[in-house]
Motif scaffolding. Structure first.
Motif, PDB file in Angstrom:
ATOM      1  N   UNK A  30     -62.255  26.608 -32.060  1.00 31.76           N
ATOM      2  CA  UNK A  30     -62.103  27.385 -33.294  1.00 31.76           C
ATOM      3  C   UNK A  30     -60.904  28.320 -33.255  1.00 31.76           C
ATOM      4  N   UNK A  31     -60.211  28.356 -32.138  1.00 29.42           N
ATOM      5  CA  UNK A  31     -59.088  29.282 -31.983  1.00 29.42           C
ATOM      6  C   UNK A  31     -57.834  28.763 -32.670  1.00 29.42           C
ATOM      7  N   UNK A  32     -57.276  29.571 -33.562  1.00 26.92           N
ATOM      8  CA  UNK A  32     -56.020  29.224 -34.213  1.00 26.92           C
ATOM      9  C   UNK A  32     -54.875  30.068 -33.692  1.00 26.92           C
ATOM     10  N   UNK A  33     -55.187  31.308 -33.359  1.00 26.93           N
ATOM     11  CA  UNK A  33     -54.157  32.248 -32.923  1.00 26.93           C
ATOM     12  C   UNK A  33     -54.717  33.104 -31.805  1.00 26.93           C
ATOM     13  N   UNK A  34     -53.861  33.428 -30.845  1.00 22.42           N
ATOM     14  CA  UNK A  34     -54.249  34.384 -29.815  1.00 22.42           C
ATOM     15  C   UNK A  34     -53.173  35.438 -29.694  1.00 22.42           C
ATOM     16  N   UNK A  35     -53.555  36.573 -29.165  1.00 26.65           N
ATOM     17  CA  UNK A  35     -52.612  37.685 -29.151  1.00 26.65           C
ATOM     18  C   UNK A  35     -52.888  38.612 -27.976  1.00 26.65           C
ATOM     19  N   UNK A  36     -51.905  39.415 -27.695  1.00 28.89           N
ATOM     20  CA  UNK A  36     -52.029  40.515 -26.747  1.00 28.89           C
ATOM     21  C   UNK A  36     -51.851  41.832 -27.497  1.00 28.89           C
ATOM     22  N   UNK A  37     -52.711  42.779 -27.148  1.00 29.98           N
ATOM     23  CA  UNK A  37     -52.610  44.146 -27.637  1.00 29.98           C
ATOM     24  C   UNK A  37     -52.584  45.060 -26.420  1.00 29.98           C
ATOM     25  N   UNK A  38     -52.160  46.276 -26.625  1.00 29.70           N
ATOM     26  CA  UNK A  38     -52.235  47.260 -25.551  1.00 29.70           C
ATOM     27  C   UNK A  38     -52.706  48.595 -26.113  1.00 29.70           C
ATOM     28  N   UNK A  39     -53.302  49.377 -25.220  1.00 28.48           N
ATOM     29  CA  UNK A  39     -53.667  50.752 -25.560  1.00 28.48           C
ATOM     30  C   UNK A  39     -53.160  51.641 -24.443  1.00 28.48           C
ATOM     31  N   UNK A  89     -43.576  53.489 -19.161  1.00 32.15           N
ATOM     32  CA  UNK A  89     -44.102  53.497 -20.533  1.00 32.15           C
ATOM     33  C   UNK A  89     -44.920  52.246 -20.847  1.00 32.15           C
ATOM     34  N   UNK A  90     -44.873  51.245 -19.974  1.00 32.55           N
ATOM     35  CA  UNK A  90     -45.697  50.048 -20.156  1.00 32.55           C
ATOM     36  C   UNK A  90     -47.118  50.255 -19.639  1.00 32.55           C
ATOM     37  N   UNK A  91     -47.376  51.380 -19.021  1.00 33.21           N
ATOM     38  CA  UNK A  91     -48.723  51.668 -18.522  1.00 33.21           C
ATOM     39  C   UNK A  91     -49.708  51.683 -19.674  1.00 33.21           C
ATOM     40  N   UNK A  92     -50.712  50.840 -19.565  1.00 36.07           N
ATOM     41  CA  UNK A  92     -51.682  50.689 -20.657  1.00 36.07           C
ATOM     42  C   UNK A  92     -52.774  49.735 -20.209  1.00 36.07           C
ATOM     43  N   UNK A  93     -53.825  49.684 -21.004  1.00 35.01           N
ATOM     44  CA  UNK A  93     -54.801  48.610 -20.875  1.00 35.01           C
ATOM     45  C   UNK A  93     -54.351  47.506 -21.827  1.00 35.01           C
ATOM     46  N   UNK A  94     -54.251  46.310 -21.302  1.00 37.91           N
ATOM     47  CA  UNK A  94     -53.804  45.165 -22.089  1.00 37.91           C
ATOM     48  C   UNK A  94     -55.003  44.290 -22.413  1.00 37.91           C
ATOM     49  N   UNK A  95     -55.130  43.961 -23.676  1.00 40.60           N
ATOM     50  CA  UNK A  95     -56.241  43.155 -24.167  1.00 40.60           C
ATOM     51  C   UNK A  95     -55.727  41.853 -24.763  1.00 40.60           C
ATOM     52  N   UNK A  96     -56.460  40.781 -24.542  1.00 42.41           N
ATOM     53  CA  UNK A  96     -56.169  39.576 -25.302  1.00 42.41           C
ATOM     54  C   UNK A  96     -57.255  39.405 -26.361  1.00 42.41           C
ATOM     55  N   UNK A  97     -56.882  38.697 -27.401  1.00 37.88           N
ATOM     56  CA  UNK A  97     -57.786  38.506 -28.527  1.00 37.88           C
ATOM     57  C   UNK A  97     -57.548  37.130 -29.131  1.00 37.88           C
ATOM     58  N   UNK A  98     -58.589  36.601 -29.737  1.00 37.67           N
ATOM     59  CA  UNK A  98     -58.447  35.303 -30.391  1.00 37.67           C
ATOM     60  C   UNK A  98     -58.906  35.391 -31.834  1.00 37.67           C
ATOM     61  N   UNK A  99     -58.320  34.520 -32.634  1.00 36.85           N
ATOM     62  CA  UNK A  99     -58.612  34.530 -34.066  1.00 36.85           C
ATOM     63  C   UNK A  99     -58.761  33.097 -34.569  1.00 36.85           C
ATOM     64  N   UNK A 100     -59.682  32.881 -35.509  1.00 34.77           N
ATOM     65  CA  UNK A 100     -59.786  31.558 -36.141  1.00 34.77           C
ATOM     66  C   UNK A 100     -58.809  31.387 -37.297  1.00 34.77           C
ATOM     67  N   UNK A 101     -57.994  32.403 -37.551  1.00 35.02           N
ATOM     68  CA  UNK A 101     -57.041  32.372 -38.648  1.00 35.02           C
ATOM     69  C   UNK A 101     -55.628  32.146 -38.124  1.00 35.02           C
TER      70      UNK A 101
END
Length: 124
Positions: A30-39, A89-101
């Motif tokens: 069901x995955x159409x797109x995946x991404x990385x985010x950071x906080x 400045x790259x110090x962060x928690x990195x998250x991956x995420x998936x989307x059906x869109x």
């Protein structure tokens, strides 16, 4: 539902490279797109990059252009984020995420599955 597990984070020295991985399992069809985010500490979550699972079209946030590369291995159901020339400045928690869109871009609302995050700490 898609389950996502990030890995590859840790304490790294400035100037070096780092590759993060995100293993996907479950309803990956069901995955159409995946991404990385950071906080980053004290900041809101923000987009880094995204990729269409089929075709590989990519999107990068302006702040990520040049040093970050998103890629995927469809056969392994794994998403990657290569970060070059790390700086504190790259110090962060990195998250991956998936989307059906199929939409790319910086918005997080279309992503329905999230990993637990991997901490990246860059020392100067």
């Amino acid at each position: 539902q898609v389950q996502l597990v990030e890995s590859g984070g840790g304490l790294v020295q400035a100037g070096g490279p780092l590759r993060l991985s995100c293993a996907a399992s479950g309803r990956t069809s069901s995955t159409a797109t995946m991404a990385w985010f950071l906080r980053a500490p004290g900041n809101e979550r923000e987009s880094v990059a995204a990729i269409r699972w089929s075709g590989g079209t990519t999107y990068y946030a302006d702040s990520a252009k040049g040093r970050f590369t998103i890629s995927r291995d469809n056969a392994k159901n794994t998403l990657y984020l290569q970060i070059n020339t790390l700086n504190p400045e790259d110090t962060a928690v990195y998250y991956c995420a998936s989307s059906p869109y199929y939409g790319l871009g910086s918005g997080s609302e279309r992503y329905t599955s999230w990993g637990q995050g991997t901490q990246v700490t860059v020392s100067s």
